[in-house]
Design an enzyme around this catalytic site. Structure first.
Site, PDB file in Angstrom:
ATOM      1  N   GLU A 193     -28.237  -4.832  16.998  1.00 38.49           N
ATOM      2  CA  GLU A 193     -28.705  -3.680  16.233  1.00 38.49           C
ATOM      3  C   GLU A 193     -27.685  -2.543  16.217  1.00 38.49           C
ATOM      4  O   GLU A 193     -27.663  -1.730  15.290  1.00 38.49           O
ATOM      5  CB  GLU A 193     -30.036  -3.172  16.801  1.00 38.49           C
ATOM      6  CG  GLU A 193     -31.208  -4.072  16.520  1.00 38.49           C
ATOM      7  CD  GLU A 193     -31.543  -4.125  15.029  1.00 38.49           C
ATOM      8  OE1 GLU A 193     -31.693  -3.060  14.416  1.00 38.49           O
ATOM      9  OE2 GLU A 193     -31.628  -5.241  14.489  1.00 38.49           O
TER      10      GLU A 193
ATOM     11  N   GLU B 131     -24.094   2.149  15.272  1.00 37.20           N
ATOM     12  CA  GLU B 131     -24.942   3.273  15.700  1.00 37.20           C
ATOM     13  C   GLU B 131     -25.419   3.040  17.128  1.00 37.20           C
ATOM     14  O   GLU B 131     -26.215   2.144  17.394  1.00 37.20           O
ATOM     15  CB  GLU B 131     -26.118   3.424  14.739  1.00 37.20           C
ATOM     16  CG  GLU B 131     -25.681   3.679  13.305  1.00 37.20           C
ATOM     17  CD  GLU B 131     -26.804   3.429  12.312  1.00 37.20           C
ATOM     18  OE1 GLU B 131     -27.783   4.198  12.325  1.00 37.20           O
ATOM     19  OE2 GLU B 131     -26.706   2.454  11.549  1.00 37.20           O
TER      20      GLU B 131
ATOM     21  N   GLU C 265     -31.175  -3.921   1.921  1.00 35.73           N
ATOM     22  CA  GLU C 265     -30.384  -4.102   3.144  1.00 35.73           C
ATOM     23  C   GLU C 265     -29.981  -5.557   3.280  1.00 35.73           C
ATOM     24  O   GLU C 265     -30.808  -6.449   3.100  1.00 35.73           O
ATOM     25  CB  GLU C 265     -31.189  -3.739   4.409  1.00 35.73           C
ATOM     26  CG  GLU C 265     -31.489  -2.287   4.611  1.00 35.73           C
ATOM     27  CD  GLU C 265     -32.213  -2.064   5.939  1.00 35.73           C
ATOM     28  OE1 GLU C 265     -32.160  -2.962   6.807  1.00 35.73           O
ATOM     29  OE2 GLU C 265     -32.835  -1.011   6.094  1.00 35.73           O
TER      30      GLU C 265
ATOM     31  N   LYS D 163     -29.454   3.016  18.386  1.00 40.49           N
ATOM     32  CA  LYS D 163     -30.475   2.130  17.832  1.00 40.49           C
ATOM     33  C   LYS D 163     -31.086   1.290  18.947  1.00 40.49           C
ATOM     34  O   LYS D 163     -30.369   0.719  19.767  1.00 40.49           O
ATOM     35  CB  LYS D 163     -29.871   1.228  16.764  1.00 40.49           C
ATOM     36  CG  LYS D 163     -29.421   1.972  15.518  1.00 40.49           C
ATOM     37  CD  LYS D 163     -29.327   1.044  14.331  1.00 40.49           C
ATOM     38  CE  LYS D 163     -30.707   0.628  13.884  1.00 40.49           C
ATOM     39  NZ  LYS D 163     -30.665  -0.262  12.702  1.00 40.49           N
TER      40      LYS D 163
END
Length: 366
Positions: free
Chosen positions: A320, A311, A257, A314
């Site tokens: 985030e 997203e 990541e 999250k």
């Protein structure tokens, strides 16, 4: 596959990407179905993907697509799958029914377990990996599927300079077992590395150009005399040095990541669209050149961008929920200048690979 890249000046050039990844996250209530995601990947000629579960909808949707998948054992499953019979049952039910139509090439056992603070999970990790690998051997799948686990850079006690890289003292024993497993099975060390966190925490002490891969004077490791012009490569080499300190110098380190948020809270310095686009675009450039780190210049770094989508579910700070290249409605959050040429002009088998959503953990910076 040929890829058309648009740089910051608008200049178009061709290149081959064989080692770049993007995260396919699923922590949202408005994300497109797997079939639509597959369409998006195909439109970009993406041939590798990684998800953080064994979602049967995704495994089914990706059948006969040619897309390679790495799937994940959730952290809360480790205690159960440490048992070899349970591991065999899991592989028989979660993996075997989908292959070979779905090209599962890896199993990530947990995520950032070493730095999660759960001593039971840490103790269970390597035995679970051994049990799952043993199940793959029994079923004749071990030659196709690698087993590893993604770690936070917080596993390092020292990372500056890279040659001083060392693991946290309390992890030394378990890390030796883990590295032995990787060496024996020829699997990679996966690391989640975010230069963004370093800059956010110390914007007055860390060069923005250094963390964004922009031109800069760089940093000279006083012991190796190797010069680093970006933080990500320094982080990778720090992990390589830490592994070598325990006697495992030949293991490949891959970045499972890395990314940069396009939006953040007031205290999240540097979380902007411009910085996110620059980080990902510059990383893409490096991948096009097939670069290695200063320590291993002839071994290209395999790196996975975080993330494919923003997203909305999250937890944590605003950043985030804003790592995605795309919005859930499939519009671009920002443009990194990447588009795929049509298959009629395809001349190579280059690929972009993807990983799935995972919690980010802060690590001590260079």
């Amino acid at each position: 596959m040929d890829l058309l890249i648009l740089d910051v000046t608008g200049f178009l050039f061709l290149g081959h990407v064989e080692s770049l990844g993007i995260n396919y996250g699923q922590v949202g209530n408005n994300l497109p179905p797997p079939e639509k995601v597959l369409d998006l990947l195909r439109s970009l000629r993406i041939t590798k993907a990684r998800i953080y579960d064994t979602n049967p909808q995704i495994l089914t949707a990706f059948a006969n697509s040619g897309v390679e998948l790495v799937v994940t054992v959730e952290n809360d499953m480790l205690g159960t799958l440490m048992n070899p019979q349970q591991a065999l049952q899991w592989v028989n039910s979660r993996i075997k029914p989908y292959v070979p139509a779905t090209r599962i090439t890896g199993i990530a056992v947990g995520n950032e377990v070493f730095t999660g603070g759960d001593t039971t999970l840490i103790a269970n990790l390597v035995p679970t990996m051994v049990s799952i690998h043993g199940a793959l051997v029994q079923l004749g799948l071990d030659q196709y599927i690698q087993v590893s686990t993604p770690s936070s850079l917080a596993v390092l006690a020292e990372s500056y300079p890279p040659s001083a890289g060392s693991f946290q003292p309390e992890l030394t024993a378990i890390m030796s077992q883990f590295l032995q497993f990787l060496q024996t099975t020829k699997a990679p060390f996966w690391i989640n590395a975010y230069p963004y966190f370093a800059y956010k925490d110390e914007p007055n002490n860390i060069s923005l150009d250094y963390v964004l891969f922009n031109p800069n004077a760089g940093m000279l490791d006083p012991y190796t005399k190797l010069r680093y012009d970006n933080m990500l490569y320094a982080q990778v080499d720090a992990v390589i040095f830490a592994s070598a300190r325990l006697g495992f110098g030949g293991i490949e380190v891959r970045v499972s990541e890395t990314g940069w948020p396009s939006k953040g809270d007031q205290n999240e310095v540097g979380a902007t669209v411009a910085n996110a686009a620059t980080y990902n675009r510059n990383l893409l450039r490096r991948q096009l050149r097939g670069e290695g780190t200063p320590l291993r210049p002839n071994m290209r770094v395999e790196a996975y961008l975080f993330a494919l989508f923003n997203e909305d579910m999250k937890p944590g700070p605003t950043s985030e929920r804003n790592y995605g290249l795309y919005q859930p409605d499939l519009t671009m959050a920002y443009n990194v200048g990447l588009s795929a040429l049509g298959s009629t002009s395809s001349t190579s088998s280059a690929s972009i690979s993807l990983t799935s959503s995972a919690p980010h953990q802060r690590w001590e910076t260079l």
